[in-house]
Design a protein around this motif. Structure first.
Motif, mmCIF file in Angstrom:
data_model
loop_
_atom_site.group_PDB
_atom_site.id
_atom_site.type_symbol
_atom_site.label_atom_id
_atom_site.label_comp_id
_atom_site.label_asym_id
_atom_site.label_seq_id
_atom_site.Cartn_x
_atom_site.Cartn_y
_atom_site.Cartn_z
ATOM 1 N N SER A 1 0.823 -1.211 0.000
ATOM 2 C CA SER A 1 0.000 0.000 0.000
ATOM 3 C C SER A 1 0.858 1.262 0.000
ATOM 4 O O SER A 1 0.344 2.361 0.158
ATOM 5 C CB SER A 1 -0.930 0.010 1.224
ATOM 6 N N LEU A 2 2.151 1.123 -0.174
ATOM 7 C CA LEU A 2 3.055 2.268 -0.147
ATOM 8 C C LEU A 2 2.914 3.084 -1.424
ATOM 9 O O LEU A 2 2.763 2.536 -2.520
ATOM 10 C CB LEU A 2 4.499 1.797 0.010
ATOM 11 N N SER A 3 2.991 4.395 -1.288
ATOM 12 C CA SER A 3 2.873 5.298 -2.425
ATOM 13 C C SER A 3 3.927 4.959 -3.482
ATOM 14 O O SER A 3 5.105 4.774 -3.171
ATOM 15 C CB SER A 3 3.056 6.740 -1.961
ATOM 16 N N GLY A 4 3.480 4.842 -4.739
ATOM 17 C CA GLY A 4 4.385 4.575 -5.841
ATOM 18 C C GLY A 4 4.646 3.110 -6.099
ATOM 19 O O GLY A 4 5.186 2.752 -7.142
ATOM 20 N N LEU A 5 4.268 2.230 -5.150
ATOM 21 C CA LEU A 5 4.525 0.798 -5.317
ATOM 22 C C LEU A 5 3.246 -0.036 -5.311
ATOM 23 O O LEU A 5 3.293 -1.241 -5.547
ATOM 24 C CB LEU A 5 5.451 0.281 -4.210
ATOM 25 N N SER A 6 2.118 0.602 -5.032
ATOM 26 C CA SER A 6 0.876 -0.148 -4.845
ATOM 27 C C SER A 6 0.381 -0.820 -6.123
ATOM 28 O O SER A 6 -0.484 -1.693 -6.075
ATOM 29 C CB SER A 6 -0.217 0.769 -4.288
ATOM 30 N N GLY A 7 0.926 -0.448 -7.277
ATOM 31 C CA GLY A 7 0.510 -1.072 -8.525
ATOM 32 C C GLY A 7 1.137 -2.430 -8.746
ATOM 33 O O GLY A 7 0.840 -3.091 -9.741
ATOM 34 N N CYS A 8 1.991 -2.862 -7.816
ATOM 35 C CA CYS A 8 2.676 -4.147 -7.961
ATOM 36 C C CYS A 8 2.083 -5.175 -7.007
ATOM 37 O O CYS A 8 1.902 -4.897 -5.822
ATOM 38 C CB CYS A 8 4.167 -3.966 -7.688
ATOM 39 N N ARG A 9 1.773 -6.377 -7.491
ATOM 40 C CA ARG A 9 1.218 -7.438 -6.638
ATOM 41 C C ARG A 9 2.293 -8.024 -5.724
ATOM 42 O O ARG A 9 2.058 -8.294 -4.554
ATOM 43 C CB ARG A 9 0.626 -8.545 -7.507
ATOM 44 N N PHE A 10 3.468 -8.285 -6.289
ATOM 45 C CA PHE A 10 4.624 -8.765 -5.524
ATOM 46 C C PHE A 10 5.857 -8.560 -6.396
ATOM 47 O O PHE A 10 5.758 -8.237 -7.586
ATOM 48 C CB PHE A 10 4.483 -10.240 -5.117
ATOM 49 N N PHE A 11 7.029 -8.715 -5.796
ATOM 50 C CA PHE A 11 8.270 -8.468 -6.514
ATOM 51 C C PHE A 11 9.006 -9.793 -6.746
ATOM 52 O O PHE A 11 9.699 -10.300 -5.864
ATOM 53 C CB PHE A 11 9.158 -7.491 -5.736
ATOM 54 N N LEU A 12 8.825 -10.350 -7.946
ATOM 55 C CA LEU A 12 9.500 -11.569 -8.346
ATOM 56 C C LEU A 12 9.879 -11.422 -9.812
ATOM 57 O O LEU A 12 9.019 -11.198 -10.666
ATOM 58 C CB LEU A 12 8.594 -12.790 -8.145
ATOM 59 N N HIS A 13 11.170 -11.526 -10.095
ATOM 60 C CA HIS A 13 11.683 -11.247 -11.436
ATOM 61 C C HIS A 13 12.531 -12.410 -11.920
ATOM 62 O O HIS A 13 13.516 -12.792 -11.278
ATOM 63 C CB HIS A 13 12.531 -9.965 -11.398
ATOM 64 N N ALA A 14 12.122 -13.019 -13.039
ATOM 65 C CA ALA A 14 12.899 -14.093 -13.665
ATOM 66 C C ALA A 14 14.066 -13.442 -14.392
ATOM 67 O O ALA A 14 13.944 -13.016 -15.538
ATOM 68 C CB ALA A 14 12.019 -14.888 -14.631
ATOM 69 N N TRP A 15 15.194 -13.389 -13.710
ATOM 70 C CA TRP A 15 16.300 -12.538 -14.118
ATOM 71 C C TRP A 15 17.259 -13.196 -15.098
ATOM 72 O O TRP A 15 17.729 -12.576 -16.046
ATOM 73 C CB TRP A 15 17.046 -12.091 -12.849
ATOM 74 N N LYS A 16 17.569 -14.466 -14.895
ATOM 75 C CA LYS A 16 18.631 -15.080 -15.696
ATOM 76 C C LYS A 16 18.274 -16.513 -16.109
ATOM 77 O O LYS A 16 17.673 -17.262 -15.353
ATOM 78 C CB LYS A 16 19.932 -15.112 -14.888
ATOM 79 N N LEU A 17 18.677 -16.859 -17.337
ATOM 80 C CA LEU A 17 18.630 -18.230 -17.827
ATOM 81 C C LEU A 17 20.047 -18.631 -18.236
ATOM 82 O O LEU A 17 20.683 -17.932 -19.031
ATOM 83 C CB LEU A 17 17.714 -18.360 -19.044
ATOM 84 N N SER A 18 20.514 -19.721 -17.680
ATOM 85 C CA SER A 18 21.810 -20.266 -18.078
ATOM 86 C C SER A 18 21.564 -21.605 -18.756
ATOM 87 O O SER A 18 20.878 -22.468 -18.198
ATOM 88 C CB SER A 18 22.711 -20.454 -16.850
ATOM 89 N N VAL A 19 22.091 -21.759 -19.958
ATOM 90 C CA VAL A 19 21.838 -22.972 -20.727
ATOM 91 C C VAL A 19 23.155 -23.651 -21.079
ATOM 92 O O VAL A 19 24.186 -22.996 -21.213
ATOM 93 C CB VAL A 19 21.038 -22.668 -22.021
ATOM 94 N N PRO A 20 23.142 -24.974 -21.233
ATOM 95 C CA PRO A 20 24.374 -25.691 -21.588
ATOM 96 C C PRO A 20 24.767 -25.444 -23.034
ATOM 97 O O PRO A 20 23.989 -24.897 -23.824
ATOM 98 C CB PRO A 20 24.002 -27.160 -21.352
ATOM 99 N N GLU A 21 25.960 -25.856 -23.378
ATOM 100 C CA GLU A 21 26.445 -25.738 -24.750
ATOM 101 C C GLU A 21 25.476 -26.447 -25.688
ATOM 102 O O GLU A 21 24.968 -27.529 -25.377
ATOM 103 C CB GLU A 21 27.835 -26.365 -24.859
ATOM 104 N N ASN A 22 25.197 -25.812 -26.814
ATOM 105 C CA ASN A 22 24.184 -26.366 -27.712
ATOM 106 C C ASN A 22 24.511 -26.027 -29.160
ATOM 107 O O ASN A 22 25.341 -25.148 -29.439
ATOM 108 C CB ASN A 22 22.798 -25.831 -27.332
ATOM 109 N N SER A 23 23.837 -26.708 -30.064
ATOM 110 C CA SER A 23 24.032 -26.487 -31.501
ATOM 111 C C SER A 23 22.926 -25.621 -32.093
ATOM 112 O O SER A 23 22.849 -25.462 -33.320
ATOM 113 C CB SER A 23 24.080 -27.835 -32.237
#
Length: 312
Positions: free
Chosen positions: A259-281
């Motif tokens: 309910s804080l001013s400026g942040l109330s538009g967000c349901r929660f803070f969870l960000h899928a930040w990085k994907l690391s993948v193995p060597e591939n063709s």
């Protein structure tokens, strides 16, 4: 007897005839009778010859279907993709095999009841077969889950080869998914930082790395980096809540409403930040990242003043 011809493209190669036929009937809204019976009667042919339901189709094969079978079971409605105002497809990586988006909060990955827009429909509408046509049996789709209000990386298939490779590497736990999250309460030195509690009767593994501790209003907040080895529904949200650290704002799992001013538009803070993948063709880079969204940055600046490069 008149026949309608369909050419098998690369992403149809290696699939059974009966399964490709099912896709043809379903995608065209045609009346689908007993496929095995149609093949047996010679109403479906491959390269002009009678065939078997389990025949493996190869690229370039011509599948002929008796024209009278291709009558609409119900009128085909023109489908228009509704694009929300301000939406842009934030592409992190794209080639003929994989398309990786950086998703905004509030966008569904798959169709939901009442939702006018989802990334799956958008990706399908944008898809063009790598061989200059539309495969008979392959459709692009999401390769893993991401909640509607979670931001960040989500991967879509663009070829059958890409779908099979990515799905197998996920199953092998070779694709590493790293998230950033704001959770309630601070961590003690004695707390376990790996959660192995089952979810829905299936094993689930989550690792937590605290990055910073602060306050938002009167609420203790911790910034954490999360890695998951399994992909259970709501895994991070459930595991964090179970161990006394619900995501800040995640009221479904015991978090306090933002309910804080400026942040109330967000349901929660969870960000899928990085994907690391193995060597591939397939040409997929070993590491892909999605920039932290503005609301997440604003929250971090208020809760953890002076914190630098927390997403590095």
């Amino acid at each position: 007897m008149e026949f309608t011809e369909f050419e098998a493209l690369r992403d149809d190669s290696g699939r059974r005839l009966d399964r490709i036929l099912k896709r043809i009937f379903m995608s065209g809204c045609f009346r689908c009778e007993n496929i095995f019976k149609l093949i047996r009667k010679g109403l479906v042919r491959v390269n002009g010859e009678k065939s078997r339901p389990d025949r493996i189709v190869n690229e370039g094969d011509i599948i002929s279907v008796a024209a009278f079978l291709l009558q609409k079971e119900h009128p085909e409605k023109k489908q228009e993709i509704f694009i929300p105002r301000g939406f842009s497809a934030k592409t992190v990586f794209k080639n003929q095999h994989i398309w990786i988006f950086s998703k905004d909060a509030g966008i569904s990955v798959q169709p939901e009841n009442g939702a006018q827009f989802c990334l799956s429909n958008f990706a399908a509408a944008e898809y063009k077969g790598s061989q200059g046509g539309q495969p008979l049996s392959f459709r692009p789709g999401p390769l893993h889950r991401l909640d509607k209000h979670t931001t960040g990386l989500v991967a879509f298939s663009q070829s059958l080869e890409g779908a099979r490779w990515f799905s197998q590497e996920l199953k092998n736990h070779s694709v590493k998914k790293t998230y950033l999250a704001a959770v309630e309460n601070h961590f003690s030195a004695a707390e376990p930082l790996r959660y192995d509690d089952s979810i829905g009767g299936k094993e689930a593994h989550t690792s937590i790395q605290p990055l910073a501790a602060g306050m938002l209003g009167e609420t203790e907040i911790s910034l954490v980096q999360v890695q998951i080895e399994t992909g259970r529904r709501h895994q991070i949200r459930k595991h964090c809540a179970l161990h006394g650290h619900p995501l800040f704002g995640d009221t479904l799992y015991g978090g306090k409403k933002i309910s804080l001013s400026g942040l109330s538009g967000c349901r929660f803070f969870l960000h899928a930040w990085k994907l690391s993948v193995p060597e591939n063709s397939l040409g997929i880079p070993p590491e892909l990242t999605a920039p932290v969204p503005p609301l997440f940055k604003a929250m971090a600046e208020r809760a953890f003043p002076g914190l630098q490069d927390f997403s590095s």
